[in-house]
Scaffold this motif. Structure first.
Motif, PDB file in Angstrom:
ATOM      1  N   PHE A  12       0.831  -1.194   0.000  1.00  0.00           N
ATOM      2  CA  PHE A  12       0.000   0.000   0.000  1.00  0.00           C
ATOM      3  C   PHE A  12       0.873   1.254   0.000  1.00  0.00           C
ATOM      4  CE2 PHE A  12      -2.859   3.121   2.110  1.00  0.00           C
ATOM      5  CZ  PHE A  12      -3.862   3.125   1.162  1.00  0.00           C
ATOM      6  N   PHE A  13       1.936   1.260   0.831  1.00  0.00           N
ATOM      7  CA  PHE A  13       2.819   2.417   0.857  1.00  0.00           C
ATOM      8  C   PHE A  13       3.623   2.541  -0.432  1.00  0.00           C
ATOM      9  CE2 PHE A  13       2.182   2.809   5.495  1.00  0.00           C
ATOM     10  CZ  PHE A  13       1.940   4.162   5.538  1.00  0.00           C
ATOM     11  N   GLU A  14       3.949   1.438  -1.064  1.00  0.00           N
ATOM     12  CA  GLU A  14       4.620   1.505  -2.370  1.00  0.00           C
ATOM     13  C   GLU A  14       3.694   2.147  -3.397  1.00  0.00           C
ATOM     14  OE1 GLU A  14       6.261  -2.295  -3.486  1.00  0.00           O
ATOM     15  OE2 GLU A  14       7.275  -2.477  -1.553  1.00  0.00           O
ATOM     16  N   ALA A  15       2.406   1.802  -3.338  1.00  0.00           N
ATOM     17  CA  ALA A  15       1.432   2.428  -4.248  1.00  0.00           C
ATOM     18  C   ALA A  15       1.333   3.929  -3.960  1.00  0.00           C
ATOM     19  CB  ALA A  15       0.065   1.758  -4.102  1.00  0.00           C
ATOM     20  N   ILE A  16       1.360   4.306  -2.684  1.00  0.00           N
ATOM     21  CA  ILE A  16       1.319   5.724  -2.311  1.00  0.00           C
ATOM     22  C   ILE A  16       2.554   6.444  -2.854  1.00  0.00           C
ATOM     23  CG2 ILE A  16       1.551   7.315  -0.345  1.00  0.00           C
ATOM     24  CD1 ILE A  16      -0.385   5.416   1.160  1.00  0.00           C
ATOM     25  N   ASP A  17       3.720   5.812  -2.752  1.00  0.00           N
ATOM     26  CA  ASP A  17       4.955   6.436  -3.245  1.00  0.00           C
ATOM     27  C   ASP A  17       4.902   6.724  -4.740  1.00  0.00           C
ATOM     28  OD1 ASP A  17       6.156   6.518  -0.773  1.00  0.00           O
ATOM     29  OD2 ASP A  17       7.264   4.636  -1.049  1.00  0.00           O
ATOM     30  N   GLN A  18       4.110   5.973  -5.470  1.00  0.00           N
ATOM     31  CA  GLN A  18       4.015   6.157  -6.916  1.00  0.00           C
ATOM     32  C   GLN A  18       2.985   7.213  -7.316  1.00  0.00           C
ATOM     33  OE1 GLN A  18       3.802   2.388  -8.965  1.00  0.00           O
ATOM     34  NE2 GLN A  18       5.265   1.491  -7.549  1.00  0.00           N
ATOM     35  N   CYS A  19       2.271   7.747  -6.356  1.00  0.00           N
ATOM     36  CA  CYS A  19       1.306   8.804  -6.651  1.00  0.00           C
ATOM     37  C   CYS A  19       2.052  10.094  -6.984  1.00  0.00           C
ATOM     38  CB  CYS A  19       0.378   9.028  -5.460  1.00  0.00           C
ATOM     39  SG  CYS A  19      -0.759   7.658  -5.164  1.00  0.00           S
ATOM     40  N   LYS A  20       1.476  10.868  -7.878  1.00  0.00           N
ATOM     41  CA  LYS A  20       2.108  12.112  -8.328  1.00  0.00           C
ATOM     42  C   LYS A  20       1.858  13.278  -7.382  1.00  0.00           C
ATOM     43  CE  LYS A  20       1.900  10.893 -13.184  1.00  0.00           C
ATOM     44  NZ  LYS A  20       1.353  11.228 -14.495  1.00  0.00           N
ATOM     45  N   GLY A  21       0.661  13.351  -6.839  1.00  0.00           N
ATOM     46  CA  GLY A  21       0.292  14.484  -5.989  1.00  0.00           C
ATOM     47  C   GLY A  21       0.409  14.174  -4.517  1.00  0.00           C
ATOM     48  N   LYS A  22      -0.199  15.032  -3.728  1.00  0.00           N
ATOM     49  CA  LYS A  22      -0.195  14.902  -2.277  1.00  0.00           C
ATOM     50  C   LYS A  22      -1.157  13.788  -1.868  1.00  0.00           C
ATOM     51  CE  LYS A  22      -0.722  18.904  -0.437  1.00  0.00           C
ATOM     52  NZ  LYS A  22      -1.165  20.102   0.280  1.00  0.00           N
ATOM     53  N   VAL A  23      -0.733  12.956  -0.917  1.00  0.00           N
ATOM     54  CA  VAL A  23      -1.581  11.895  -0.362  1.00  0.00           C
ATOM     55  C   VAL A  23      -1.573  12.085   1.143  1.00  0.00           C
ATOM     56  CG1 VAL A  23      -1.955   9.415  -0.131  1.00  0.00           C
ATOM     57  CG2 VAL A  23      -0.934  10.314  -2.230  1.00  0.00           C
ATOM     58  N   GLU A  24      -2.773  12.285   1.709  1.00  0.00           N
ATOM     59  CA  GLU A  24      -2.859  12.579   3.135  1.00  0.00           C
ATOM     60  C   GLU A  24      -3.757  11.594   3.866  1.00  0.00           C
ATOM     61  OE1 GLU A  24      -2.455  17.373   3.263  1.00  0.00           O
ATOM     62  OE2 GLU A  24      -4.386  16.580   2.593  1.00  0.00           O
ATOM     63  N   LEU A  25      -3.324  11.224   5.065  1.00  0.00           N
ATOM     64  CA  LEU A  25      -4.124  10.433   5.984  1.00  0.00           C
ATOM     65  C   LEU A  25      -4.900  11.410   6.850  1.00  0.00           C
ATOM     66  CD1 LEU A  25      -4.816   7.809   7.609  1.00  0.00           C
ATOM     67  CD2 LEU A  25      -2.789   8.306   8.971  1.00  0.00           C
TER      68      LEU A  25
END
Length: 83
Positions: A12-25
């Motif tokens: 899941f965190f690897e998928a988040i790392d591949q996101c282009k924009g901001k990802v917030e919890l």
């Protein structure tokens, strides 16, 4: 968007790392934590996601395509391709 029962936290965190924009919890108190930050990941692993799975978490993304990538990962288990 809320996600439930995530068992592959590393993926899941690897998928988040591949996101282009901001990802917030979004915390239960409404605080927003940057999930692309190494410090936030350490805190999240130690505190929020203890027990080997994520029961529930709310995520906001600045790029709608990033949300589609994360939803696809959670549903299919396939990590997004890096671009």
């Amino acid at each position: 968007m809320k996600f439930f029962n995530i068992t592959d936290i590393d993926g899941f965190f690897e998928a988040i790392d591949q996101c282009k924009g901001k990802v917030e919890l979004v915390s239960n108190d409404g605080d927003r934590l940057n999930l692309k930050s190494k410090l936030t990941k350490v805190i999240a692993y130690a505190d929020v996601f203890s027990g080997g799975k994520i029961d529930e978490l709310e995520i906001l993304t600045s790029d709608p395509e990033d949300m589609r990538k994360l939803m696809n990962y959670v549903v299919t288990g396939e990590e997004p391709n890096e671009q």
